[in-house]
Design a protein around this motif. Structure first.
Motif, PDB file in Angstrom:
ATOM      1  N   ALA A 136       9.928  37.760  66.700  1.00  0.00           N
ATOM      2  CA  ALA A 136       9.016  36.958  67.522  1.00  0.00           C
ATOM      3  C   ALA A 136       9.685  35.697  68.050  1.00  0.00           C
ATOM      4  O   ALA A 136       9.490  35.330  69.214  1.00  0.00           O
ATOM      5  CB  ALA A 136       7.758  36.608  66.729  1.00  0.00           C
ATOM      6  N   ASP A 137      10.482  35.014  67.230  1.00  0.00           N
ATOM      7  CA  ASP A 137      11.135  33.791  67.712  1.00  0.00           C
ATOM      8  C   ASP A 137      12.199  34.105  68.754  1.00  0.00           C
ATOM      9  O   ASP A 137      12.432  33.336  69.681  1.00  0.00           O
ATOM     10  CB  ASP A 137      11.695  32.954  66.561  1.00  0.00           C
ATOM     11  N   GLU A 175      10.971  31.666  77.173  1.00  0.00           N
ATOM     12  CA  GLU A 175      11.234  30.299  77.611  1.00  0.00           C
ATOM     13  C   GLU A 175      12.406  30.255  78.580  1.00  0.00           C
ATOM     14  O   GLU A 175      12.360  29.543  79.595  1.00  0.00           O
ATOM     15  CB  GLU A 175      11.506  29.398  76.410  1.00  0.00           C
ATOM     16  N   GLN A 195      10.259  34.654  71.949  1.00  0.00           N
ATOM     17  CA  GLN A 195       9.822  33.358  72.472  1.00  0.00           C
ATOM     18  C   GLN A 195      10.966  32.665  73.203  1.00  0.00           C
ATOM     19  O   GLN A 195      10.776  32.095  74.282  1.00  0.00           O
ATOM     20  CB  GLN A 195       9.286  32.466  71.353  1.00  0.00           C
ATOM     21  N   SER A 196      12.149  32.725  72.635  1.00  0.00           N
ATOM     22  CA  SER A 196      13.318  32.116  73.266  1.00  0.00           C
ATOM     23  C   SER A 196      13.615  32.774  74.613  1.00  0.00           C
ATOM     24  O   SER A 196      13.916  32.088  75.601  1.00  0.00           O
ATOM     25  CB  SER A 196      14.525  32.242  72.339  1.00  0.00           C
TER      26      SER A 196
END
Length: 93
Positions: free
Chosen positions: A43-44, A51, A47-48
């Motif tokens: 998930a992170d 972005e 997200q990166s």
């Protein structure tokens, strides 16, 4: 490199695949017989990527970011003050 597995194998080893994705930063592509393939990504990490896409969407901002990256890779500039960096990235208050 991406790991690939079948839907059946993914179901049988779901917890292990989740661990592989989160602990080793692997992307797992799940091949489905009667549908489009899907991918598992931490998930992170997702997200990166989201972005980054957002920041690169504007051609002007993309140019600024790529220019700053190029300068950083060349090592031609010393670290700047936060205010200067915010201004260069178009994030002025």
């Amino acid at each position: 490199m991406m790991l690939q597995t079948t839907y059946t194998n993914a179901r049988a080893n779901f917890a292990g695949l989740c661990d592989e994705v989160t602990e080793n930063r692997e992307i797992v592509v799940i091949r489905r017989r009667n549908g489009s393939n899907v991918a598992m990504i931490a998930a992170d990490e997702l997200q990166s990527l989201v972005e980054s896409v957002h920041l690169m969407r504007s051609p002007k901002n993309a140019e600024r970011l790529l220019s700053a990256l190029e300068r950083a890779l060349k090592g031609s500039e010393k670290a700047s003050a936060l205010k200067s960096l915010r201004s260069e990235a178009g994030l002025e208050d």
